[in-house]
Design an enzyme around this catalytic site. Structure first.
Site, short mmCIF file in Angstrom:
data_model
loop_
_atom_site.label_atom_id
_atom_site.label_comp_id
_atom_site.label_asym_id
_atom_site.label_seq_id
_atom_site.Cartn_x
_atom_site.Cartn_y
_atom_site.Cartn_z
N GLY A 183 0.96 -1.08 -0.12
CA GLY A 183 -0.16 0.07 -0.20
C GLY A 183 0.82 1.23 -0.04
O GLY A 183 0.35 2.52 0.25
N TRP A 196 2.36 3.06 -2.39
CA TRP A 196 1.93 3.87 -3.63
C TRP A 196 0.70 4.47 -3.42
O TRP A 196 0.46 5.70 -3.53
CB TRP A 196 1.97 3.20 -4.94
N ASP A 224 -5.12 -5.42 -5.47
CA ASP A 224 -4.19 -6.37 -5.46
C ASP A 224 -4.73 -7.69 -5.33
O ASP A 224 -5.92 -8.12 -4.60
CB ASP A 224 -3.03 -6.27 -4.17
N ASP A 266 2.00 -1.45 -10.59
CA ASP A 266 3.46 -1.92 -9.86
C ASP A 266 3.37 -3.26 -9.84
O ASP A 266 4.09 -3.98 -8.99
CB ASP A 266 3.68 -1.07 -8.53
N LYS A 282 5.42 -0.91 -14.14
CA LYS A 282 6.50 -1.57 -14.14
C LYS A 282 6.97 -2.39 -15.46
O LYS A 282 6.15 -3.08 -15.69
CB LYS A 282 6.69 -2.50 -12.87
#
Ligand SMILES: C[S@@+](CC[C@H](N)C(=O)[O-])C[C@H]1O[C@@H](n2cnc3c(N)ncnc32)[C@H](O)[C@@H]1O
Length: 224
Positions: free
Chosen positions: A79, A81, A99, A139, A179
């Protein structure tokens, strides 16, 4: 502003008191964690991950986050970001984080759990958003197998899913950051990015470990 954490190597490095029962790899990981200035700075600032500094640094350079924005954070756990995004967009903004792993709530964000490779997770994310997004962050990273080409394929597959999603939900002028692995994005993905966004950059924020092949593709000015 992303204040720089102290440089590593000053003062005495923390050594593990006992290495008993630890594999060399986990011992190396733990020693690195204990001596990592970003880990220390994250702890001091109440940030859940050292990764938070990667977003802070990219934002400092590229001004991605602004008050009032609607932001989607893919692969958000634990968490860091999300915390950075919530603070930056403020009360008028919105952050939806998802997620595959469970994640503790972040005040001010909508936190979902789901595998973003599944259609239903994407649908739940869209349902939680109150409209088009200004920024899609990813990410997402799978657990590494140690087999370089497999890891590369899996991480790039997640980046492509994130881009696909971003192209569907971004408002004109919106931005996308994901990413990817060194060598940058594959030709096909890069072509899509260049067609749909006015500016495409590859960024390796200082907080991204030098020995990691990780980097970020940041595309701004979604043409809609
Ligand atoms: C590097 S971590 C993210 C760290 C995060 N940005 C932070 O600041 O705390 C990568 C995350 O991607 C998530 N992930 C991997 N595959 C996923 C998938 N298919 N769907 C959703 N999340 C995924 C992992 O569970 C992991 O939490």
């Amino acid at each position: 502003m992303a204040k720089k954490p102290p440089a590593a190597g000053r003062g005495m490095a923390t050594r593990l008191r006992t290495a008993e029962g630890r594999s060399t790899a986990s011992q190396r990981w733990l020693t690195r964690q204990l001596n990592d200035p970003y880990v220390k700075a994250a702890r001091e600032r109440g940030l859940r991950s050292r990764a938070a500094f990667k977003l802070l640094e990219m934002d400092e350079r590229l001004k991605l986050l602004k008050p009032g924005m609607r932001v989607v954070d893919l692969g958000a756990a634990p968490g860091g970001w999300t915390q950075v995004a919530v603070k930056a967009v403020g009360a008028r903004g919105q952050v939806v984080a998802i997620d595959i792993l469970p994640m503790d709530p972040v005040p001010g964000a909508t936190v979902l759990q789901g595998d973003f490779q599944e259609q239903e997770a994407e649908e739940r994310t869209i349902a939680a958003m109150g409209g088009k997004a200004d920024l899609v962050l990813s990410d997402m990273a799978p657990n590494t197998t140690g087999h370089t080409s497999t890891d590369h394929l899996r991480i790039m597959a997640l980046a492509e899913i994130a881009l696909d999603f971003a192209r569907r939900v971004l408002a004109p002028g919106g931005a996308f950051a994901a990413k990817v692995l060194q060598g940058g994005t594959e030709a096909e993905m890069l072509a899509v990015l260049k067609r749909d966004f006015t500016t495409v950059r590859h960024v390796k924020p200082p907080a991204s470990r030098k020995d990691s092949a990780e980097m970020y593709v940041v595309a701004t000015g979604f043409r809609g």
